[in-house]
Every structure is written in structure tokens, then in C-alpha cells.
Design an enzyme around this catalytic site. Structure first.
Site, PDB file in Angstrom:
ATOM      1  N   LYS A 120       0.823  -1.203   0.000  1.00  0.00           N
ATOM      2  CA  LYS A 120       0.000   0.000   0.000  1.00  0.00           C
ATOM      3  C   LYS A 120       0.862   1.259   0.000  1.00  0.00           C
ATOM      4  O   LYS A 120       0.491   2.278  -0.569  1.00  0.00           O
ATOM      5  CB  LYS A 120      -0.943  -0.021   1.199  1.00  0.00           C
ATOM      6  CG  LYS A 120      -2.064  -1.054   1.078  1.00  0.00           C
ATOM      7  CD  LYS A 120      -3.029  -0.947   2.242  1.00  0.00           C
ATOM      8  CE  LYS A 120      -4.243  -1.836   2.028  1.00  0.00           C
ATOM      9  NZ  LYS A 120      -3.913  -3.239   1.889  1.00  0.00           N
ATOM     10  N   GLU A 204      -2.882   6.381   8.175  1.00  0.00           N
ATOM     11  CA  GLU A 204      -3.533   7.431   7.400  1.00  0.00           C
ATOM     12  C   GLU A 204      -4.522   8.201   8.276  1.00  0.00           C
ATOM     13  O   GLU A 204      -4.965   7.719   9.317  1.00  0.00           O
ATOM     14  CB  GLU A 204      -4.305   6.829   6.218  1.00  0.00           C
ATOM     15  CG  GLU A 204      -3.434   6.198   5.172  1.00  0.00           C
ATOM     16  CD  GLU A 204      -4.255   5.594   4.045  1.00  0.00           C
ATOM     17  OE1 GLU A 204      -3.681   5.417   2.962  1.00  0.00           O
ATOM     18  OE2 GLU A 204      -5.458   5.312   4.241  1.00  0.00           O
ATOM     19  N   HIS A 239     -14.382  -2.700   9.361  1.00  0.00           N
ATOM     20  CA  HIS A 239     -13.738  -2.586   8.052  1.00  0.00           C
ATOM     21  C   HIS A 239     -13.988  -3.794   7.160  1.00  0.00           C
ATOM     22  O   HIS A 239     -13.353  -3.933   6.120  1.00  0.00           O
ATOM     23  CB  HIS A 239     -12.232  -2.331   8.194  1.00  0.00           C
ATOM     24  CG  HIS A 239     -11.897  -1.243   9.157  1.00  0.00           C
ATOM     25  ND1 HIS A 239     -12.168   0.078   8.893  1.00  0.00           N
ATOM     26  CD2 HIS A 239     -11.352  -1.283  10.402  1.00  0.00           C
ATOM     27  CE1 HIS A 239     -11.782   0.813   9.929  1.00  0.00           C
ATOM     28  NE2 HIS A 239     -11.297   0.010  10.857  1.00  0.00           N
ATOM     29  N   ARG A 296      -7.571  -8.307  -8.045  1.00  0.00           N
ATOM     30  CA  ARG A 296      -8.274  -9.593  -8.132  1.00  0.00           C
ATOM     31  C   ARG A 296      -9.752  -9.320  -8.344  1.00  0.00           C
ATOM     32  O   ARG A 296     -10.194  -8.161  -8.345  1.00  0.00           O
ATOM     33  CB  ARG A 296      -8.091 -10.379  -6.833  1.00  0.00           C
ATOM     34  CG  ARG A 296      -8.496  -9.586  -5.592  1.00  0.00           C
ATOM     35  CD  ARG A 296      -8.444 -10.392  -4.327  1.00  0.00           C
ATOM     36  NE  ARG A 296      -8.557  -9.585  -3.130  1.00  0.00           N
ATOM     37  CZ  ARG A 296      -9.675  -9.075  -2.627  1.00  0.00           C
ATOM     38  NH1 ARG A 296     -10.817  -9.277  -3.272  1.00  0.00           N
ATOM     39  NH2 ARG A 296      -9.675  -8.376  -1.518  1.00  0.00           N
TER      40      ARG A 296
END
Length: 650
Positions: A120, A204, A239, A296
């Protein structure tokens, strides 16, 4: 190296995605190959394949994550291509490279594209160069606590810790203030290492009240790339997506185009090929930020298929074989609205702990227009503690969002699962909630409406117990006297000469127990037939599911299915034993951390033991100030639900 002709496809996965991929492959005339672990030998995906290969082992690391075994299985079965599904090795560049080096076709993007988005941190840098908007954060190589502490201070709390190599909510923690950072970082790193073999993290800014909107992209080997509209996946728990829909409610055509073009730029920046998803956070002002790219097929791809009429797995196969995309961007359809819910074996009333056991009853919704069920289990299958607890997905399409919502509610009412706890009632309450009906969506939906979505348990009403008693008695096997088959004394009608018929029995459902005395009346008529109980109350007729499996009755009531059993209060005796000060395992799993030792003083809330189940960590904490009297487990142990872990002394 030239590609071999594709006639046989191996699916390197399990469960509903393996079944779904094989369904399209068979429709295209391909021979399908399933791989399975020792515990999945008779799983549905194994049964449905043309060829099956036993990988051995129980844990994923010994079976579905073993690259050498998967390549060997492809060669032994004669497969020319491998579809990775999602999860497991689907975003592992080493696996994709090994497939290609073995002379096989990999039904996914090039290894270089997976590598580019697999980290990431590196992906954020690439997206910045490609002009894709980013959330403020730290994506560097330094992984020590002080670095994260300073980065979080500069970003400003709350912050979100995310596994650099991860997805699906694993290795992800929201940190509200500096005092929580150290423990959250350590836990997230362990989860990330367990799930992905990579403990690297990024941090973040945690955007308040965002929507999670993602763009389905598709690219071929000839330089063409397009986006297939968007999906709203804002309804999440920890999440992890729970409800997904397409298109995103309220998204303007101009915003859809802006997000779609940004997603295409992201895909083209890494030379992408195949199906992928670019995920964005969308704030209340209409500003969007790049989150990550999943290299994917996504769990929620059926809603995109529903609004476009396309088969994305068929596209994957054709693109991997060198064909060009069959449509241009202007030709991409968008018809109606589709909503999907994920069905999990878990207990919403007990902090959503994963559930294991045998599916004693499993009845899917009836097929029909705008109805789709993607599942990976059948009645009688075992839900094991080794893999993700998702059982399947229900997808409804309608000309409007409201039609799709009502159709999906009807499908949930028809779906019956018994033997393990599930989230069916929970997702039904989400769909029925006025805020969802009004499309008031953001990632805080579930916490904000928790009181309505997770109501405190209420005692079952008297009419439920009356219905349960009637269904129980009428579904009992016939009892006949061999010496007089017509004897009224052998019937279960509660016959009393000169008095109303009356029956007495003791029933239990969950923790509730009830003594019921039934007296028949002319006003209320009950009839059990075809696994349903019909109630006629003064001309008003209602019908309830009433399935009998041995000594258990599964009775549908107010959108839930309750397991009912009989008990004998005299013969039963007292069998329950409560040990004072003993803490037990909340589910089946493995012990990954033991953080205390005998004789140690602990405060209320102290983490004593960390249990891992289905790739997620669960902390067992001290309920009050105490001293550790004894440890009854050690790291690496596999424990069952209810196993004693720690004894405390006041």
C-alpha cells in the site's frame, strides 16, 4: 513462451468463489479442477468439480497457501490455467510468477502489477504520480513505534493503521488517541503477519463519515482499459464489508466519470491486465481519495454483473487467453440497481464471534427474476475454524433500488440455516432500517444505528411458545401400540374425556425455557404440514417455517429462525457447572499470545490471552482487578469453544 490451449481450469480456492468460478468455466465448456485440504475433502466446491486434488493439511498454510502443492495439482490434473479466486494467494505476486514459470495461464494481472499494488505504501507513491487523489498519511519503510507515533501526531487523530500488504479488514485498527497506539500497532502487526505473512503497516488520516465507493476496472493485453461503473460498500463492520450495492446511490454522472477515469489511470499506471477494483473514500463534500487497489476479483462483483449483464469471470478467462475487451467505455451498460449481503457463520449477539459446527438445516432462497445466490455450502456440511466464516452471498436486482431492497428482504425471509449461528437477522435489520431505505450511507452506519441493528435480547412471546408446542407435537413421529394401532391412548392429541384436549411439555430455545400447557379451542386452529405451521386465528391465517430435524425443531418467527428442543426437568438434573474466576475460550481457535504468568496482578481490562480464529485476533481480558491463579493454555495450542484458559483469584 506461447500459451497452451485452455481446456482445463484449476481453481486455487475454496467455498463460494470456487463454486462460482467453476459455474462459468463449465458453461464455457471447460473441465474444472478443485483443490481441497483434509477438512474440505467433501466440501461443496470439491463435490462440484470434474476433478479434485487433495492438498492435505487442515490449516491454510498447509494447503491453499502452499504454492508448490498448487502447481503440482495443476500439472497432475492436466490443467492449463489457474484461477486464484479471492483471499489466499490471489494477490501474491510470487504465486502468479510461479504459475507463469510453470508454463500455465494465470487468470489475474501480471506479477509486476500485483507487486505495485501489493504494498500500500508503494501504491500511494504511484498513485500520486498518476494524479490520483490521496488521503494524508505515512507510507514509509520505518516501522518502529516512535515513527508511527510522530506520523500520527502530524496527521492528527483519529488515525487508521492498515496492513501494507493486506485487505478485508485484517490488520486494520482505528486509533482514537495516542494512548491506544502501541497496543493497536502491535495487534495489527500480528494480524497482518498471520494473514499475509507481512507485518508492515501504514497510517492514514481517518476520514469522518466517509462513503466507501469502489470502481470495477477491466483491462486486456492490447492496451484497452475501462471501468464498469461503481459499487457502494459503505455498510461495514470493523472494516469488513457486509452490504454492497451498485450503482452507488446519489452519485452524479459527472462524479462517476471522474472516479472511473481516476481508476483507469491507476490501472494503466501499473500495466494492469484483467479484473481489478480501485477503492476510494468519498467524503460528504463529494471529494474522493484513493484507498487501495485490489488486484483480483472482488467478493461483491455480482452486483456489477447484475447492473451490466456481464459475466466477469468469463471476461477474465477470455482476456487471459489473449482476447480483446468486447466493449468500449461508451458501450458499458448500467441497468437498474443491485444489492448484495454476505452471510456469515457468526454470532452477532456475542460480538460477532465466528461460529463453527454442522449445518443441520440449509435452505436457500427460491430462484427467480432478479434473485441470485452464490454459496459454497450445502446441508450437512461442517463449518470449520480454519477458514473465513462466509457461507455465501444473496444478490437481488430490481429496476429501482427500492425494488431490489424489498426483493432481497424477501430472499432473506426464505433463507434458513440451522446448526450454527448466522448474521441473517442482523443483515435483515440493516436492509429494513429506514436510514438504509433512504440511502443515508457511510462507513459509520452500523455503529450509529447499533441499538436498532443489535437490539438487546427480548423474551420470546407466549404465542411463540404456543406455536412451538403445536409444531413439536404435530411433527413428532407417529406413536402406535402394536396390539391396537387405532388406540386413542397412543395419539398425541391430548385427548381428555369430557374435557378440552390438553397437552403439556417443556421446551427450550437458547437460554430460554418454558413449560407449556396447550388446550385446543375452536377459535385458533393449528396445522403442521410440508414443514410449515399454519395458524388460523378467527379467520386470520399466518404461516411459519417449522422444520423438524431429529430432536430439534427450527421455527421461523419475526424474521428469525429459532432452534427449539424438549427437556425433562425431572430426569435432566443439574449438568451445568460454573467455575468461579475461570475465563474460557469464546470460540474455537489457536492461542497466539499469552501475556501474563501465574501470580501476576492484573487490572480490569488487561489483555491476558490473544486467540486467533479465521485470521482475526480476539483478546481475552481480565473482567476485574485480580491475580492470575493459573494458566491453562500456552502459545500454539488449538482450543475449543468453552475451554478453560485462565483462572483468576480476587
Amino acid at each position: 513462451m506461447s500459451q497452451p490451449a485452455l481446456t482445463t481450469l484449476l481453481v486455487a480456492n475454496r467455498g463460494e468463489i470456487a463454486c462460482r468460478v467453476m459455474r462459468t468455466a463449465k458453461a464455457m465448456g471447460l473441465t474444472t479442477v478443485a483443490v481441497h485440504s483434509a477438512v474440505d475433502r467433501e466440501a461443496r466446491h470439491s463435490r462440484e468439480a470434474d476433478i479434485r486434488v487433495d492438498l492435505g493439511g487442515s490449516k491454510a498454510c498447509d494447503s491453499y497457501l502452499d504454492v508448490d502443492k498448487l502447481i503440482a495439482a495443476a500439472k497432475a490434473s492436466g490443467a492449463q490455467a489457474i484461477h486464484p479466486g479471492y483471499g489466499f494467494l490471489s494477490e501474491n505476486p510470487g504465486f502468479a510468477r510461479a504459475v507463469e514459470q510453470a508454463g500455465l495461464i494465470y487468470l489475474g494481472p501480471p506479477p509486476s502489477a500485483i507487486e505495485a499494488m501489493g504494498s500500500k505504501s508503494a501504491a500511494k507513491a504511484l498513485m500520486q504520480e498518476a494524479g490520483v487523489p490521496l488521503v494524508p498519511g505515512y507510507h514509509g519503510d520505518a516501522q518502529d513505534l516512535d515513527t508511527f507515533r510522530e506520523a500520527a501526531r502530524q496527521i492528527g487523530y483519529p488515525v487508521l493503521l492498515k496492513a501494507s500488504a493486506g485487505g478485508g479488514g485484517k490488520g486494520m485498527k482505528v486509533v482514537e488517541d495516542p494512548s491506544q497506539l502501541a497496543e493497536a500497532l502491535a495487534s495489527a502487526q500480528r494480524e497482518a503477519h498471520s494473514a499475509f505473512g507481512d507485518a508492515r503497516m501504514l497510517v492514514e488520516k481517518y476520514v469522518l463519515k466517509p462513503r466507501h465507493v469502489e470502481i470495477q476496472v477491466f483491462a486486456d493485453q492490447h492496451g484497452h482499459c475501462l471501468y464498469l461503473n461503481e459499487r457502494d460498500c459503505s455498510i461495514q463492520r470493523r472494516h469488513q464489508k457486509v452490504v454492497e450495492e451498485a450503482p452507488a446511490p446519489g452519485l452524479s454522472a459527472s462524479l462517476r466519470q471522474a472516479m472511473g477515469e481516476a481508476a483507469v489511470r491507476a490501472a494503466q499506471a501499473i500495466g494492469y491486465v484483467g479484473a481489478g477494483t480501485v477503492e476510494f473514500l468519498l467524503d460528504e463534500g463529494g471529494e474522493f481519495f484513493f484507498m487501495e487497489m485490489n488486484t483480483r476479483l472482488q467478493v461483491e462483483h455480482p452486483v456489477t454483473e447484475a447492473i451490466t449483464g456481464l459475466d466477469l469471470v468469463a471476461w477474465q478467462i477470455r482476456v487471459a487467453c489473449g482476447e480483446a475487451l468486447p466493449l468500449t467505455q461508451a458501450q458499458v451498460p448500467l441497468h437498474g440497481h443491485a444489492i448484495e449481503v454476505r452471510l456469515y457463520a457468526e454470532d452477532p449477539a456475542n460480538d460477532f464471534l465466528p461460529a463453527t459446527g454442522r449445518l443441520t438445516v440449509y435452505r436457500e432462497s427460491s430462484p427467480g427474476q432478479g434473485r441470485r445466490v452464490d454459496s459454497g455450502v450445502s446441508e450437512g456440511d461442517e463449518v470449520s475454524p480454519f477458514y473465513d466464516p462466509m457461507l455465501g452471498k444473496l444478490i437481488a436486482w430490481g429496476a429501482t433500488r427500492e425494488q431490489a431492497r424489498l426483493r432481497l428482504l424477501a430472499m432473506l425471509d426464505e433463507f434458513v440455516i440451522g446448526g450454527v449461528k448466522t448474521n441473517i437477522g442482523f443483515v435483515r435489520r440493516i436492509l429494513a432500517h429506514p436510514a438504509f431505505a433512504a440511502a443515508a450511507l457511510d462507513t459509520g452506519f452500523i455503529p450509529r444505528h447499533q441499538a436498532a441493528l443489535l437490539p438487546a435480547p427480548q423474551p420470546l412471546p407466549a404465542r411463540f411458545w404456543e406455536a412451538a408446542a403445536e409444531a413439536w407435537l404435530q411433527s413428532q413421529p407417529p406413536c402406535q401400540r402394536p396390539d391396537d394401532v387405532h388406540s386413542p391412548w397412543a395419539e398425541r392429541s391430548g385427548l381428555r374425556l369430557g374435557l378440552p384436549a390438553r397437552s403439556s411439555l417443556h421446551l427450550q430455545s437458547g437460554a430460554e425455557r418454558q413449560a407449556i400447557a396447550l388446550e385446543r379451542s375452536a377459535a385458533v386452529l393449528w396445522q403442521w404440514q410440508d414443514e410449515h405451521l399454519t395458524v388460523d386465528d378467527n379467520g386470520v391465517r399466518c404461516r411459519h417455517l417449522a422444520l423438524r430435524r431429529g430432536n430439534t425443531l427450527f421455527l421461523g418467527w419475526d424474521g428469525e429462525v429459532h432452534a427449539v428442543q424438549a427437556f425433562d426437568p425431572i430426569a435432566e438434573g443439574e449438568t451445568r457447572h460454573v467455575q468461579q474466576g475461570a475465563l474460557t475460550a469464546p470460540m474455537n481457535g489457536s492461542i497466539v499470545r499469552v501475556l501474563v504468568e501465574p501470580g501476576q496482578a492484573v487490572q480490569a481490562g488487561t489483555v491476558l490471552v490473544v486467540l486467533e480464529a479465521m485470521k482475526m485476533e480476539h483478546s481475552v481480558r481480565a473482567p476485574h482487578d485480580a491475580t492470575v491463579k493459573a494458566l491453562l493454555c500456552q502459545e500454539g495450542d488449538m482450543v475449543g469453544e468453552g475451554a478453560l484458559l485462565v483462572e483468576l483469584a480476587d
